[in-house]
Design an enzyme around this catalytic site. Structure first.
Site, PDB file in Angstrom:
ATOM      1  N   GLY A  37      25.285 -44.663 109.502  1.00 37.34           N
ATOM      2  CA  GLY A  37      24.060 -45.199 108.897  1.00 37.34           C
ATOM      3  C   GLY A  37      24.230 -45.050 107.404  1.00 37.34           C
ATOM      4  O   GLY A  37      24.710 -45.955 106.722  1.00 37.34           O
ATOM      5  N   GLU A  39      16.669 -48.412 106.042  1.00 42.17           N
ATOM      6  CA  GLU A  39      16.916 -49.273 104.880  1.00 42.17           C
ATOM      7  C   GLU A  39      17.404 -48.445 103.697  1.00 42.17           C
ATOM      8  O   GLU A  39      17.076 -48.736 102.543  1.00 42.17           O
ATOM      9  CB  GLU A  39      15.622 -50.030 104.520  1.00 42.17           C
ATOM     10  CG  GLU A  39      15.873 -51.368 103.879  1.00 42.17           C
ATOM     11  CD  GLU A  39      16.393 -52.420 104.849  1.00 42.17           C
ATOM     12  OE1 GLU A  39      16.270 -52.230 106.079  1.00 42.17           O
ATOM     13  OE2 GLU A  39      16.930 -53.427 104.378  1.00 42.17           O
ATOM     14  N   GLU A  48      16.938 -39.928 100.837  1.00 37.79           N
ATOM     15  CA  GLU A  48      17.955 -39.066 100.212  1.00 37.79           C
ATOM     16  C   GLU A  48      19.010 -39.926  99.525  1.00 37.79           C
ATOM     17  O   GLU A  48      19.431 -39.658  98.396  1.00 37.79           O
ATOM     18  CB  GLU A  48      18.619 -38.171 101.276  1.00 37.79           C
ATOM     19  CG  GLU A  48      17.727 -37.042 101.788  1.00 37.79           C
ATOM     20  CD  GLU A  48      16.696 -37.490 102.823  1.00 37.79           C
ATOM     21  OE1 GLU A  48      16.747 -38.656 103.275  1.00 37.79           O
ATOM     22  OE2 GLU A  48      15.837 -36.652 103.183  1.00 37.79           O
TER      23      GLU A  48
END
Lengths: 403, 259
Positions: A131, A365, A369
């Protein structure tokens, strides 16, 4: 400096607000409970022209600007996040990627059917094991004559079971020196042989939406469906996020406003200690914060939208807008539940849905962080925008409205 | 088929109305196209789609009222006109009907005039009939369906929704109708309509340009007062049966000197 929206913008905002209020709001709680997307949402949004709002008319769009995309996102998410997600992936990730990186032939061939909503589009980027660390994706694309053969799995893909096509990022150059340099994007027909999709249930939020996985086993994709050049996939994906992320920022702004409005209404009615709770200062403090955060979030996304309109790179602005608005919407929704007391804990009131929905956006999206890392890069000078081979076209009213 | 729709800009019914020192305020809530007028605009558009022609929206109001006209244009009206109302302070519908009738007479060949059943602020519901009377045209208020419209033979047939039931009426054109919400489902503004509406320069007519005689209002509006806050006490009459409850109630009403 003009700090005003045009009357066109005002009318668009009102139209989308009316549409969402009449077509979706009355039954959204029911669909959220069922954990299903109402089947008439996509056709209705397509009929109203929402799916192609900021695409040029000659490519099947409505010819509006990028600020209009933001305003529509805000009003849709005011009713439910699942509506805004449609714009994020169909319009933001799919259509705008084609608009930015597609060749003239590709735009003529692929865009009109998607922009009009005849075909539903999506963006398939993240994978079960990748991701934030996007360069670690494993889906492969192997050249075979005039085609590429795709193998792998994508996960957390909005509209995966509803989309007809998707922009998909793959690893096509296994011997690339750096892993992010071997990535390539394709526009994939999701009805192709070898594609299977499924919905993910049991999500914390966005339950009235459709999120799922896409598996590809020896899926044949014509080479002419390659978007951009081989090896450009990482850059293309990051610029796709600049567009999807912008709609997330605008949408979260709408969610702050929804939490604010619900809190003001409830606080004006509910009485404790002989007066409406809106008279108690601690409640006032919570409402004041939502009120301020709404304005900040709005200014941030409008600036990002303005930069897109004038053709300026807006990665930093979009990152700030997304991070701020999504964090603020999570706080606003939490406090909205708090203001509603025990009733906030029940789905009789919408605020618990706002809270569950808001948690997704601080993760997806580009997690918040990652947004901090992006912004730190700019602040420290370690990250500098290099011109892209293809930039998102600046909004030009005349050419956008050409038939 | 030349169709005119008379519209008004009103407060949003969701706004909180306050009254202070005779002045009404609805805070910052933006003004809107009178909700009933949306049904009138929609019906005009549907009739245009079925029979051809054009739809013009007209309002009597201040500069801000142009936004109500833009809403009608955004839905699909072809043109709009605003009649400046600055000289009409204190006007009632008797005066406004004279202005509208004179304005409608300025258009070439109007076949049908539509109104919403009433404005949500004044709630009189009589303007359409007053305009019709001044123009010498048939008036059919509270229309729930237009069954036939024939410019050739000059006939319109409608169904009115009355408290006694439904009434079918046929009249010659040109005619004036007002519509109820049962007539249709208003469409949303379209992007094309929005674009057009935001660009159009809406012509402004002044009272002086219209051939009006001296019209006096029939009604003098008194400054509104805020209703006094009532302290409400609720007492339940407990009884074994309705007859006993009635006896107890009468006794209480006598004690309170109500009867």
């Amino acid at each position: 400096m003009e700090f005003k929206l045009s009357s066109e913008h005002d009318m668009i905002r009102k139209m989308v607000a009316d549409f969402a209020a009449k077509e979706v709001a009355p039954t959204i709680a029911e669909w959220d409970r069922k954990q299903e997307m109402a089947p008439d949402i996509l056709p209705k949004m397509a009929d109203q022209g929402l799916l192609g709002i900021c695409l040029p008319v000659k490519y099947g769009g409505q010819g509006m600007d990028y600020i209009s995309l933001g305003l529509a996102s805000e009003e849709l998410e005011y009713v439910d996040t699942s509506l805004r997600v449609v714009l994020s992936v169909h319009t933001g990730l799919c259509c705008l990627t084609l608009l930015q990186w597609g060749t003239d032939e590709q735009k003529k061939e692929f865009l009109p059917a998607i922009a009009t909503g005849e075909l539903i589009g999506g963006g398939a980027f993240s994978e079960p094991n990748a991701g934030s660390d996007f360069a670690a994706i494993r889906m492969t694309a192997k050249r075979d004559g005039d085609d590429f053969i795709l193998n792998g799995e994508k996960m957390w893909i909005s509209l995966s079971t509803k989309a007809d096509v998707a922009v998909v990022t793959t690893r096509s150059m296994l011997d690339a020196e750096k892993s992010h340099e071997g990535l390539t994007c394709f526009l994939v027909d999701l009805h192709s042989k070898g594609v299977t999709t499924g919905d993910i249930h049991g999500k914390l939020g966005v339950r009235a939406g459709s999120t799922g996985w896409i598996a590809m086993q020896d899926v044949r994709v014509p080479a002419r469906n390659m978007i951009g050049e081989e090896g450009e996939g990482f850059k293309i994906t990051m610029s796709a996020f600049d567009n999807g992320r912008y709609t997330v920022a605008a949408g979260a702004t709408g969610l702050i406003r929804a939490s604010l409005d619900a809190s003001v209404a409830y606080a004006s009615e509910r009485e404790t200690f002989g007066k409406p709770i809106s008279h108690h200062q601690l409640v006032q403090a919570k409402i004041a914060k939502m009120h301020l955060d709404y304005e900040i979030a709005r200014l941030l996304y409008l600036k990002a939208g303005w930069k897109k309109n004038v053709g300026l790179r807006n990665t930093l602005e979009t990152s700030r807008a997304k991070q701020f608005a999504t964090n603020a919407s999570y706080e606003a929704a939490t406090e909205a539940v708090q203001i509603h007391g025990g009733y906030g804990f029940s789905d009789e009131y919408p605020v618990e849905r706002f809270l569950r929905n808001s948690k997704g956006a601080v993760i997806y999206e580009g997690s918040n962080e990652i947004q901090s890392l992006i912004q730190a890069g700019y602040a420290l000078g370690t990250r500098r925008d290099k011109p892209l081979r293809c930039e998102l076209p600046a909004y030009d009213e005349e050419s956008w409205l050409e038939e | 088929m030349n169709i005119v729709v008379c519209v008004k800009q009103t407060a949003d019914t969701a706004a909180t109305i306050t009254v202070d020192g005779g002045k009404v305020s609805w805070g910052d809530t933006p003004l809107v196209l009178n909700p009933w007028d949306e049904f009138a605009v929609e019906e005009a558009l549907r009739l245009r789609e079925a029979h051809g022609g054009n739809v013009t929206a007209i309002t009597v109001g201040p500069e801000s009222a142009v936004e109500a006209l833009r809403s009608a244009l955004a839905m699909g009206a072809d043109a709009a006109v605003r009649v400046e109302d600055i000289e009409l302070s204190g006007a009632d519908s008797l005066v406004v009907s004279a202005v509208l009738a004179a304005a409608i007479a300025k258009f070439e060949e109007v076949d049908l005039v539509l109104f919403g059943r009433e404005a949500v602020d004044s709630n009189t519901g009589i303007l359409s009939t007053q305009v019709a009377r001044r123009l010498g045209w048939p008036s059919m208020p509270l229309v729930a369906a237009v069954h036939a419209l024939d410019a050739g033979s000059g006939v319109v047939e409608v169904e009115r929704m009355l408290s006694e039931g439904r009434q079918r009426v046929r009249a010659s054109l040109p005619a004036v109708i007002s519509v109820v919400k049962e007539i249709n489902e208003p469409r949303y503004a379209s992007f094309m309509g929005i674009r057009k509406a935001s660009r159009v320069e809406v012509p402004v007519w002044t009272i002086g340009e219209l051939s009006l005689g001296d019209i006096e209002p029939g009604v003098a509006w008194l400054p509104p007062e805020a209703a006094e806050e009532a302290d409400v006490d609720c007492e339940f009459i407990e009884a074994e049966d309705p007859l006993e409850a009635a006896r107890k109630l009468v006794k209480r009403l006598r004690e309170e000197k109500v009867i």
